[in-house]
Design a protein around this motif. Sequence first.
Motif, PDB file in Angstrom:
ATOM      1  N   ASP A   1     -44.167 -89.977  27.909  1.00 22.43           N
ATOM      2  CA  ASP A   1     -45.151 -90.851  28.549  1.00 22.43           C
ATOM      3  C   ASP A   1     -46.179 -90.061  29.375  1.00 22.43           C
ATOM      4  O   ASP A   1     -47.113 -90.635  29.918  1.00 22.43           O
ATOM      5  N   ASN A   2     -46.034 -88.748  29.442  1.00 21.21           N
ATOM      6  CA  ASN A   2     -46.927 -87.884  30.210  1.00 21.21           C
ATOM      7  C   ASN A   2     -48.022 -87.339  29.290  1.00 21.21           C
ATOM      8  O   ASN A   2     -47.753 -86.610  28.345  1.00 21.21           O
ATOM      9  N   GLU A   3     -49.277 -87.690  29.568  1.00 21.27           N
ATOM     10  CA  GLU A   3     -50.383 -87.246  28.716  1.00 21.27           C
ATOM     11  C   GLU A   3     -50.526 -85.732  28.673  1.00 21.27           C
ATOM     12  O   GLU A   3     -51.007 -85.175  27.689  1.00 21.27           O
ATOM     13  N   SER A   4     -50.143 -85.052  29.723  1.00 17.08           N
ATOM     14  CA  SER A   4     -50.234 -83.593  29.757  1.00 17.08           C
ATOM     15  C   SER A   4     -49.363 -82.959  28.681  1.00 17.08           C
ATOM     16  O   SER A   4     -49.641 -81.860  28.225  1.00 17.08           O
ATOM     17  N   ILE A   5     -48.306 -83.649  28.301  1.00 18.62           N
ATOM     18  CA  ILE A   5     -47.390 -83.145  27.288  1.00 18.62           C
ATOM     19  C   ILE A   5     -47.818 -83.587  25.892  1.00 18.62           C
ATOM     20  O   ILE A   5     -47.781 -82.814  24.947  1.00 18.62           O
TER      21      ILE A   5
ATOM     22  N   HIS B   1     -55.200 -79.365  32.689  1.00 14.00           N
ATOM     23  CA  HIS B   1     -54.315 -79.174  33.845  1.00 14.00           C
ATOM     24  C   HIS B   1     -54.061 -77.695  34.087  1.00 14.00           C
ATOM     25  O   HIS B   1     -54.089 -77.229  35.239  1.00 14.00           O
ATOM     26  N   ILE B   2     -53.817 -76.948  33.035  1.00 12.60           N
ATOM     27  CA  ILE B   2     -53.572 -75.507  33.169  1.00 12.60           C
ATOM     28  C   ILE B   2     -54.810 -74.805  33.705  1.00 12.60           C
ATOM     29  O   ILE B   2     -54.725 -73.952  34.593  1.00 12.60           O
TER      30      ILE B   2
ATOM     31  N   ALA C   1     -55.143 -72.715  37.187  1.00 15.59           N
ATOM     32  CA  ALA C   1     -55.570 -71.314  37.172  1.00 15.59           C
ATOM     33  C   ALA C   1     -56.764 -71.101  38.100  1.00 15.59           C
ATOM     34  O   ALA C   1     -56.815 -70.100  38.831  1.00 15.59           O
ATOM     35  N   ILE C   2     -57.705 -72.018  38.090  1.00 10.18           N
ATOM     36  CA  ILE C   2     -58.865 -71.905  38.979  1.00 10.18           C
ATOM     37  C   ILE C   2     -58.423 -71.978  40.434  1.00 10.18           C
ATOM     38  O   ILE C   2     -58.891 -71.201  41.278  1.00 10.18           O
ATOM     39  N   LYS C   3     -57.507 -72.878  40.735  1.00 13.15           N
ATOM     40  CA  LYS C   3     -56.988 -73.016  42.103  1.00 13.15           C
ATOM     41  C   LYS C   3     -56.318 -71.713  42.552  1.00 13.15           C
ATOM     42  O   LYS C   3     -56.544 -71.248  43.666  1.00 13.15           O
TER      43      LYS C   3
END
Length: 43
Positions: A7-11, A20-21, A25-27
Amino acid sequence: MKKELSDNESITQEVVGNAHIENYAIKMFLYADNEDRSGRFHK
């Protein structure tokens, strides 16, 4: 694990996961850059 997080769109969506990655990385880069410019060095 994919079944548990289906149910997680990131996956389930590669574009969302990549975003998200990239944001993380920018952070991390900005944190390290600010520490370097401030002269604070950590082991």
